[in-house]
Design a protein around this motif. Structure first.
Motif, short mmCIF file in Angstrom:
data_model
loop_
_atom_site.label_atom_id
_atom_site.label_comp_id
_atom_site.label_asym_id
_atom_site.label_seq_id
_atom_site.Cartn_x
_atom_site.Cartn_y
_atom_site.Cartn_z
N ALA A 242 0.84 -1.21 0.00
CA ALA A 242 0.00 0.00 0.00
C ALA A 242 0.87 1.25 0.00
CB ALA A 242 -0.93 0.00 1.21
N LEU A 243 1.96 1.25 0.76
CA LEU A 243 2.88 2.40 0.77
C LEU A 243 3.55 2.57 -0.58
CD1 LEU A 243 4.54 2.09 4.29
CD2 LEU A 243 3.18 4.00 3.45
N ASP B 192 2.42 1.71 -3.49
CA ASP B 192 1.41 2.21 -4.41
C ASP B 192 1.15 3.69 -4.19
OD1 ASP B 192 -0.75 1.91 -6.41
OD2 ASP B 192 -2.08 2.19 -4.68
N ASN B 193 1.00 4.10 -2.93
CA ASN B 193 0.71 5.50 -2.62
C ASN B 193 1.89 6.41 -2.91
OD1 ASN B 193 -2.04 6.21 -1.09
ND2 ASN B 193 -1.54 4.04 -0.86
N ILE B 194 3.11 5.94 -2.67
CA ILE B 194 4.30 6.75 -2.98
C ILE B 194 4.41 6.93 -4.49
CG2 ILE B 194 6.83 6.78 -2.95
CD1 ILE B 194 6.60 5.53 -0.10
N LYS C 1 1.96 6.99 -6.65
CA LYS C 1 0.93 7.96 -7.03
C LYS C 1 1.35 9.38 -6.63
CE LYS C 1 -2.86 4.66 -6.81
NZ LYS C 1 -3.95 4.14 -5.98
N PHE C 2 1.92 9.55 -5.45
CA PHE C 2 2.39 10.85 -4.98
C PHE C 2 3.47 11.39 -5.91
CE2 PHE C 2 5.44 13.44 -2.70
CZ PHE C 2 4.65 14.35 -2.02
#
Length: 102
Positions: free
Chosen positions: A69-70, A72-74, A76-77
């Protein structure tokens, strides 16, 4: 036939106190054969001692889900804001500012 999506929904409550969050600028991760322990710490400049502000204990499966999840979110960021750069020299305990003097 209609599927009932309510079966897969989880109602999560967030208290006002928890919603404020806890700032941490250091995380220490330890593990055993059955759990991962994440200690979140706030290090302050010029203070040689720091306290653990929050501890989260996860199963190995949930730790791996958190990792994905991290990641994926990094990604996207970074797609929106540019690459996040990491200092390779370790934690800068002086925060780049002047040294405290009395």
């Amino acid at each position: 036939m209609e599927e009932n999506n309510n079966e897969n929904q989880l109602n999560i409550e967030l208290s006002e106190e928890v919603a404020e969050g806890t700032y941490a600028n250091l995380a220490i991760i330890t593990h055993s054969n059955s759990e991962f322990v994440l200690d979140f710490i706030r290090v302050m400049p010029g203070v040689p001692k720091a306290k653990v502000k929050s501890r989260v204990i996860l199963t190995p499966e949930h730790a791996k889900r958190l990792l994905h999840a991290l990641e994926d979110n990094i990604a996207k960021f970074e797609a929106v804001n540019g690459r996040v750069r990491i200092q390779e020299e370790g934690l800068p305990l002086n925060f780049g500012g002047p040294t405290a003097q009395a």
